[in-house]
Design an enzyme around this catalytic site. Structure first.
Site, mmCIF file in Angstrom:
data_model
loop_
_atom_site.group_PDB
_atom_site.id
_atom_site.type_symbol
_atom_site.label_atom_id
_atom_site.label_comp_id
_atom_site.label_asym_id
_atom_site.label_seq_id
_atom_site.Cartn_x
_atom_site.Cartn_y
_atom_site.Cartn_z
ATOM 1 C CE LYS A 195 41.523 20.225 35.404
ATOM 2 N NZ LYS A 195 42.079 20.998 34.189
ATOM 3 C CG ASP A 226 40.417 23.732 37.827
ATOM 4 O OD1 ASP A 226 39.823 24.402 37.083
ATOM 5 O OD2 ASP A 226 41.602 23.374 37.221
HETATM 6 O O1 C5P Z 1 40.765 29.366 41.105
HETATM 7 P P1 C5P Z 1 42.412 28.785 41.512
HETATM 8 O O2 C5P Z 1 43.061 29.193 42.891
HETATM 9 O O3 C5P Z 1 42.646 27.483 41.137
HETATM 10 O O4 C5P Z 1 43.016 29.793 40.362
HETATM 11 C C1 C5P Z 1 44.578 29.834 40.382
HETATM 12 C C2 C5P Z 1 44.629 31.299 39.502
HETATM 13 O O5 C5P Z 1 44.740 31.018 38.346
HETATM 14 C C3 C5P Z 1 44.177 32.513 39.956
HETATM 15 O O6 C5P Z 1 44.503 33.251 41.021
HETATM 16 C C4 C5P Z 1 44.135 33.204 38.432
HETATM 17 O O7 C5P Z 1 45.476 34.116 38.401
HETATM 18 C C5 C5P Z 1 44.081 31.930 37.757
HETATM 19 N N1 C5P Z 1 42.835 31.846 37.138
HETATM 20 C C6 C5P Z 1 42.113 32.569 36.178
HETATM 21 N N2 C5P Z 1 41.066 32.328 35.643
HETATM 22 C C7 C5P Z 1 40.344 31.015 36.039
HETATM 23 C C8 C5P Z 1 41.001 30.261 36.941
HETATM 24 C C9 C5P Z 1 42.128 30.473 37.412
HETATM 25 O O8 C5P Z 1 42.834 33.666 35.886
HETATM 26 N N3 C5P Z 1 39.248 30.641 35.364
#
Ligand code: C5P
Length: 287
Positions: A11, A135
């Site tokens: 994406k 995501d």
């Molecule tokens: O949701 P995901 O595990 O992919 O996110 C990885 C890290 O990215 C989270 O632990 C956070 O530190 C950061 N993140 C964030 N805000 C978001 C998505 C991700 O701070 N909207």
């Protein structure tokens, strides 16, 4: 049917606003996510024991792999006991902001649902998938969505004007938490994301990414890359997600920069009820 092979798309974030830091450590965002034709191939078959294999030795095939997390989640939700072998033919670069791993997780959920004919509604798979990562739910849209919350709240958008573009990926990667941690939402633009969405739907797009500032602070080479891409003749070069890939718009026939891999890609959509189809329109070129 005891084996399946599915296309696993990646994406782009056509615009990316960071609204605020939340008390749970995540950031509130607002972004248009668009699926693209650069993707991996995910094969799954029934097996004697659980196994993940991958063509790219850089990718960990242990419990940290989002495909494993998808399998674990699917088991917890459906009670599935059958063991499976996933084989990932990797093409999407990692640490690129292209959501390659998230696309793999969404594709794995779709594949398991097909293989075992569990008939879980896609909306349900989408809701479950937010437990894997912010995501992942996007990939259950039809390919174009306005995403808010930490990224997991979707509003389906009608197809945007078909755009062919180049992706530029430097050899360097950046970790998502690091980029978010270096971002100060108070110092960013205050533009209303809904007005940006409306403009996109009226074919007056404005491409930008609030995370560029922190990524450029962490890795000044990225700011230079953006300048180089514009100097090649692209009218737009914007980082996607937390980087380090850029998408580039404009009439440049054969872009070439030292140390940069260019991918020619198209926007990708899926039909309701079926998964994203293989696309042969993307070409890979390494300089
Ligand atoms: O949701 P995901 O595990 O992919 O996110 C990885 C890290 O990215 C989270 O632990 C956070 O530190 C950061 N993140 C964030 N805000 C978001 C998505 C991700 O701070 N909207």
């Amino acid at each position: 049917m005891n084996r399946l092979s599915l296309f696993s798309p990646s994406k782009l974030n056509l615009f990316f606003r960071v609204i605020k830091r939340r008390s749970d450590g995540y950031h509130e965002i607002a972004s248009i996510f668009q699926a693209i034709s650069l993707g991996d191939v995910l094969e799954v078959e029934m097996s004697e024991s659980d196994l993940i294999t991958c063509t790219d030795s850089q990718i960990p095939c242990d419990r940290s792999n989002l495909v494993y997390k998808a399998l674990h989640l699917f088991r917890a939700k459906t009670g599935l006991t059958q063991k499976v072998h996933f084989h990932l033919k990797k093409r999407v670069p990692i640490q690129a902001g292209l959501g390659g791993g998230s696309g793999n997780a969404a594709t794995a959920l779709w594949a398991l649902n097909m293989l075992f004919q569990t008939k879980v509604n896609p909306q349900e798979l989408c809701l479950w998938s937010a437990e894997i990562g912010s995501d992942v739910p996007f990939f259950f849209s039809l390919g174009t969505a306005y995403c808010t919350g930490r990224g997991e709240i979707l509003r389906e958008l009608s197809p945007l004007r078909e755009t062919s573009l180049w992706l530029a990926k430097p050899n360097l990667g950046l970790s998502t938490p690091l980029v978010y941690n270096h971002c100060d939402p108070a110092s960013l633009s205050s533009i209303d994301p809904l007005s940006v969405v409306r403009a996109f739907l009226e074919e007056k797009p404005s491409y930008f990414n609030d995370l560029e500032l922190s990524a450029f602070k962490l890795m000044p080479e990225l700011e230079r890359l953006k300048e180089q891409l514009l100097a090649l003749g692209f009218h737009t070069a914007v980082m996607t997600g937390s980087g380090t890939a850029f998408f580039c718009l404009g009439e440049v026939v054969e872009p070439n920069l030292d140390g940069i891999t260019f991918f020619k890609v198209n926007f990708l959509r899926r039909e309701e009820g079926s998964w994203y189809q293989f696309s042969d329109s993307d070409k890979l070129r390494t300089s």
